[in-house]
Design a protein around this motif. Structure first.
Motif, PDB file in Angstrom:
ATOM      1  N   UNK A 126       9.661 -77.500   3.825  1.00  0.00           N
ATOM      2  CA  UNK A 126      11.068 -77.138   3.041  1.00  0.00           C
ATOM      3  C   UNK A 126      10.976 -75.810   2.637  1.00  0.00           C
ATOM      4  N   UNK A 129      11.156 -73.188   5.500  1.00  0.00           N
ATOM      5  CA  UNK A 129      12.283 -72.743   6.005  1.00  0.00           C
ATOM      6  C   UNK A 129      13.037 -71.933   5.563  1.00  0.00           C
ATOM      7  N   UNK A 180      23.401 -72.640   5.250  1.00  0.00           N
ATOM      8  CA  UNK A 180      23.552 -73.952   5.757  1.00  0.00           C
ATOM      9  C   UNK A 180      23.558 -74.164   7.203  1.00  0.00           C
ATOM     10  N   UNK A 183      19.747 -73.724   8.565  1.00  0.00           N
ATOM     11  CA  UNK A 183      19.013 -75.030   8.063  1.00  0.00           C
ATOM     12  C   UNK A 183      19.448 -76.080   9.222  1.00  0.00           C
ATOM     13  N   UNK A 189      17.775 -81.158   7.241  1.00  0.00           N
ATOM     14  CA  UNK A 189      18.537 -81.064   6.062  1.00  0.00           C
ATOM     15  C   UNK A 189      20.040 -81.592   6.487  1.00  0.00           C
ATOM     16  N   UNK A 190      20.576 -81.987   5.400  1.00  0.00           N
ATOM     17  CA  UNK A 190      21.971 -82.564   5.670  1.00  0.00           C
ATOM     18  C   UNK A 190      22.864 -81.423   5.845  1.00  0.00           C
ATOM     19  N   UNK A 191      23.834 -81.463   6.416  1.00  0.00           N
ATOM     20  CA  UNK A 191      24.817 -80.386   6.512  1.00  0.00           C
ATOM     21  C   UNK A 191      26.068 -80.674   5.707  1.00  0.00           C
TER      22      UNK A 191
END
Lengths: 191, 232
Positions: A126, A129, A180, A183, A189-191
């Motif tokens: 994490x 990234x 955002x 990623x 990861x959630x958007x």
């Protein structure tokens, strides 16, 4: 070296919300050492993280943090807001360490600093990234991100960087948006 | 770390903001696992100490020995007071105190090192300093208290030993010394040609006794007992 050129021209630090900084006025050498030691221990890791969010790799971030801490101790009695002072100086030093000196600290940040793959691996997937993407942001956006996620509000950042508060908000918005999207592109990861 | 502050966080960024906030926090935590702070902190405290504290011998190389000895006495007293601060002010003996103790020990050692009579004390301080370093690795309050007590004792010993070194200030210009009281002048001998820092000559005369051949000896508090203060 010209001290004036070497020191950030800070406006009076804005009042900080949340946990207020303590003004340190030690009245003996030992008090001074103890106060600085507490500042160093409490603030070291956040300071290194701050420099890494500016775009520095771990080694550079630690070197800059250590050099700046040394400067802070040498003039400890004159620093009213050490947390803000030291971040302003490391920003300046980070830019200076990689590129020629410019008057505007925002412009000093390297465009594309390198994060070594080994050290990125130290921080897990994490972190890797985020640390990979952050240096790809324009210098001003990185600077705003570093200050913001260190607990500073846009108005405070604007004052420190000598820019309009709205410019800070725009940079912050664009940086978050870019992170955002990047990623999301990389998944995980959630958007 | 303080929470990030954005007064106008748009709804579409709430999630990424939380993610970044979390990421930033975890980075700090990971960094905390990576490196001990003792080396860096001690290096700063020491570099500052060596930069700001002049080497006594170099500083006073061209000065008469009496000036050096009296100045060392003053420094030794300041050092002993410094080491007594945590005790007298009830400072917590936390880990943070240890580098300061190491630094104070280094200063005390510097004071002692270049005096033949104080070499034994310098040796003791040399042994105390690594002990204090060890404490930065695995500090225990009891160890720190013990180290502090030892350091305080050593600093007092230095001051005491320096007081035993005879100081002959006959005809010497002492006017450059930052002398605020007579404490550091105990036993110093002097003559009418001796020059004193501004404002203290009267005090010195009132607290000295003649010892013959135009010489006097500073005996704070003792002169009046013998009713034979210096008349110069």
């Amino acid at each position: 070296m010209d001290e004036a050129a070497n020191s950030p021209q800070l406006k009076p630090a804005p009042p900080e919300r949340g946990r207020p900084e303590q003004t340190v006025r030690p009245d003996s050498e030992l008090d001074r050492s103890v106060a600085f030691a507490a500042f160093y221990r409490n603030g070291w890791h956040d300071l290194v993280a701050f420099v890494m969010w500016l775009g520095a790799n771990l080694q550079d971030a630690q070197n800059i943090a250590q050099e700046t801490m040394t400067r802070a101790y040498s003039r400890w009695e004159t620093i009213d807001h050490p947390k803000t002072w030291i971040r302003t100086v490391v920003s300046h030093e980070y830019g200076r360490s990689a590129f020629a000196v410019h008057d505007d600290p925002v412009d000093e940040l390297p465009e594309m600093p390198d994060h070594g793959s080994d050290e990125v691996a130290l921080f897990g997937q994490e972190q890797a990234r985020v640390l990979d993407i952050l240096p790809q942001l324009p210098p001003r956006q990185r600077q705003v991100m570093a200050w913001t996620y260190d607990g500073y509000a846009p108005a405070e950042i604007a004052e420190l960087l000598h820019v309009e508060p709205n410019a800070v908000r725009v940079s912050l918005y664009e940086a978050r948006q870019k992170l955002k999207e990047r990623l999301a592109e990389e998944g995980g990861r959630p958007t | 770390m303080n929470d990030p502050k954005d007064d106008d966080l748009p709804p579409e960024h709430v999630e990424i903001d939380a993610y970044l906030r979390d990421s930033r926090r975890k980075l700090t935590e990971r960094l905390a696992d990576e490196r001990s702070l003792d080396g860096g902190l001690t290096a700063i405290l020491h570099s500052d100490s060596s930069a700001s504290e002049q080497n006594p011998v170099r500083e006073w190389a061209d000065q008469p020995i009496a000036v050096m000895l009296i100045s060392l006495r003053i420094r030794a007293r300041a050092s002993a007071r410094d080491l007594d601060l945590p005790h007298s002010r009830g400072l917590d003996l936390t880990l943070d105190f240890t580098p300061a103790l190491v630094s104070a020990l280094a200063r005390a050692r510097d004071i002692a090192l270049d005096l033949d009579r104080a070499r034994d004390i310098a040796h003791d301080l040399d042994r105390a300093r690594p002990r204090a370093y060890d404490l930065t690795v695995s500090p225990r309050a009891s160890d720190l208290a013990s180290a502090l007590a030892s350091a305080r004792e050593l600093a007092s010993d230095i001051a005491h030993d320096l007081d035993q070194v005879p100081v002959d200030a006959s005809g010497v210009d002492l006017s450059s010394i930052d002398l605020r009281d007579l404490d550091a002048l105990q036993g110093v001998t002097w003559t009418i040609q001796t020059r004193w820092p501004a404002g203290i000559a009267g005090k010195v005369r009132a607290n000295s006794v003649p010892i013959g051949e135009g010489r006097y000896e500073v005996r704070p508090g003792g002169a009046t007992k013998h009713s034979s203060t210096a008349r110069v």
